[in-house]
Design a protein around this motif. Structure first.
Motif, mmCIF file in Angstrom:
data_model
loop_
_atom_site.group_PDB
_atom_site.id
_atom_site.type_symbol
_atom_site.label_atom_id
_atom_site.label_comp_id
_atom_site.label_asym_id
_atom_site.label_seq_id
_atom_site.Cartn_x
_atom_site.Cartn_y
_atom_site.Cartn_z
ATOM 1 N N MET A 156 0.850 -1.204 0.000
ATOM 2 C CA MET A 156 0.000 0.000 0.000
ATOM 3 C C MET A 156 0.884 1.252 0.000
ATOM 4 O O MET A 156 0.623 2.224 -0.711
ATOM 5 C CB MET A 156 -0.916 0.005 1.234
ATOM 6 C CG MET A 156 -2.009 -1.056 1.193
ATOM 7 S SD MET A 156 -2.844 -1.284 2.795
ATOM 8 C CE MET A 156 -3.915 0.161 2.820
ATOM 9 N N ARG A 161 -3.130 -8.820 -4.977
ATOM 10 C CA ARG A 161 -2.019 -7.960 -5.380
ATOM 11 C C ARG A 161 -1.000 -8.742 -6.204
ATOM 12 O O ARG A 161 -0.927 -9.967 -6.102
ATOM 13 C CB ARG A 161 -1.278 -7.451 -4.143
ATOM 14 C CG ARG A 161 -2.071 -6.553 -3.264
ATOM 15 C CD ARG A 161 -1.201 -6.083 -2.095
ATOM 16 N NE ARG A 161 -1.986 -5.313 -1.170
ATOM 17 C CZ ARG A 161 -2.383 -4.071 -1.374
ATOM 18 N NH1 ARG A 161 -2.045 -3.450 -2.479
ATOM 19 N NH2 ARG A 161 -3.107 -3.441 -0.468
ATOM 20 N N LYS A 190 -10.126 -6.485 3.326
ATOM 21 C CA LYS A 190 -9.663 -5.322 2.558
ATOM 22 C C LYS A 190 -8.268 -4.883 2.997
ATOM 23 O O LYS A 190 -7.817 -5.238 4.089
ATOM 24 C CB LYS A 190 -10.648 -4.167 2.719
ATOM 25 C CG LYS A 190 -10.836 -3.729 4.145
ATOM 26 C CD LYS A 190 -11.943 -2.698 4.249
ATOM 27 C CE LYS A 190 -12.160 -2.302 5.703
ATOM 28 N NZ LYS A 190 -13.268 -1.379 5.892
ATOM 29 N N GLU A 216 -4.370 -0.893 -6.211
ATOM 30 C CA GLU A 216 -5.327 0.191 -5.975
ATOM 31 C C GLU A 216 -4.994 1.389 -6.859
ATOM 32 O O GLU A 216 -3.820 1.726 -7.036
ATOM 33 C CB GLU A 216 -5.279 0.661 -4.519
ATOM 34 C CG GLU A 216 -5.656 -0.388 -3.507
ATOM 35 C CD GLU A 216 -4.452 -0.900 -2.776
ATOM 36 O OE1 GLU A 216 -3.424 -1.153 -3.428
ATOM 37 O OE2 GLU A 216 -4.545 -1.077 -1.558
#
Lengths: 204, 137
Positions: free
Chosen positions: A79, B27, B93, B135
């Protein structure tokens, strides 16, 4: 007489308004305070192509967006890296070319240059201006201490007799100015990219 | 027939009208490395269910994990099961619960996909095909 007083009052309000506007604009464009000064430091690191990198010296003159990761992390570190990539994509679109993007591994024992190269490759990250750095355990430890990033091996999984470990770690993206001074820090995985870009623009 | 096949491919599994797994994705990950699978579980029944395990042939080990916060730090730990409340949707998530895919046998890149079997206590096995993405991309 009353008319003159009103005019003077209005004039004073006008000056106050102008002064506050100038202070406000100056405040917005002012560089954030130094959080960690690395300008006199010299860490010998190695990048994803196995080339030696002197950090932060080799980045002098560039603003650096800096993430801290380990390649075996499936959730938080991707992330963080993705946030940096999206910021890079946005600034590249605007023609910004005085910013470099760097991920530093806090898992040097497992994150070899080839592991980091693969980490970038599967994500479609061009490493021309987004570098993935690792180094010796001692150098990484020293660098992490200087930027106040913690990474502690924690939970484990046994795979085929081998024990894989995961870190509990600081979740961080930093912005380092062209002199090697870190002036801004964000939570890496959930960084507000607009705020990050605002800070980059103040610092560069 | 074509529309039916399209609908089936969009939904990608189901426990007839009671439990649905939606929006699965994972991912990218390098060969030998780890990645994470995310999805939503919609429980339309008035009974709870439990995700007990996940299997896939793409990795050595597949486990349910959760990301947790400790002060300013983030960590990750294995969880044995994930409870799905009645008439609710539970989302695995980024930054929360996820399926940890450990030791990929081959690299996974954007636009690849992978198959998983989710084993629920009541609904039994539900098969999912998840695309690889990132994302914001």
């Amino acid at each position: 007489m009353k008319k003159i007083s009103k005019m003077l009052l209005a004039k004073n309000y006008f000056y106050v308004f102008i002064s506050l506007s100038i202070i406000s604009i100056a405040g917005c464009s002012q560089k954030p305070e130094v959080i960690h000064d690395l300008s006199q430091k010299d860490y010998t690191l190695i990048n994803q192509d196995s080339s030696v990198v002197r950090f932060p010296g080799d980045y002098k003159g560039k603003t650096v967006v800096l993430g801290f990761i380990y390649a075996n992390c499936p959730d938080i570190c991707p992330m963080t890296t993705n946030n940096i990539k999206l910021v890079k994509d946005e600034l590249d679109k605007k023609g910004v070319n005085d910013v470099t993007y760097v991920d530093i591994s806090f898992d040097p024992e497992r994150d070899s240059p080839s592991v980091l190269k693969q980490f970038a490759d599967v994500r479609g990250i061009n490493t021309d201006n987004f570098h993935f750095l690792t180094g010796s355990k001692d150098v990484i430890k020293s660098l992490l201490k200087d930027v106040n990033v913690l990474a502690i091996p924690g939970d484990t999984t046994v795979i085929g007799g081998d024990t894989a470990y995961y870190f509990i770690h600081t979740d961080r993206i930093s912005v380092m100015d062209p002199e090697g001074k870190i002036r801004s820090e964000f939570k890496g995985s959930t960084a507000n990219r607009e705020e990050l870009i605002k800070d980059i623009n103040k610092i560069r | 027939m074509y529309i039916f096949l399209v609908l089936v491919s969009l939904i990608n599994f189901s426990y007839p009208g009671k439990l649905e797994v939606k929006d699965a994705w994972l991912r990218p990950g390098g060969k030998g490395m780890n990645t994470a699978l995310y999805f939503k579980v919609e429980n339309k029944s008035d009974k709870p269910d439990t995700l007990l395990s996940v299997k896939s042939s793409i990795a050595d080990v597949v486990q349910t994990h959760e990301t947790y916060k400790k002060g300013d730090m983030m960590g990750m730990r294995k969880v044995n099961a994930i409870a799905i409340e009645p008439n609710s949707t539970f989302e695995l998530k980024p930054g929360g619960f996820h399926v940890m895919v450990i030791g990929l046998k081959e690299a996974l890149r954007k636009n690849d996909s992978a198959k998983f079997t989710l084993h629920f206590k009541n609904a039994g096995d539900i098969n999912v095909k998840a695309p690889v993405k990132m994302e914001g991309n």
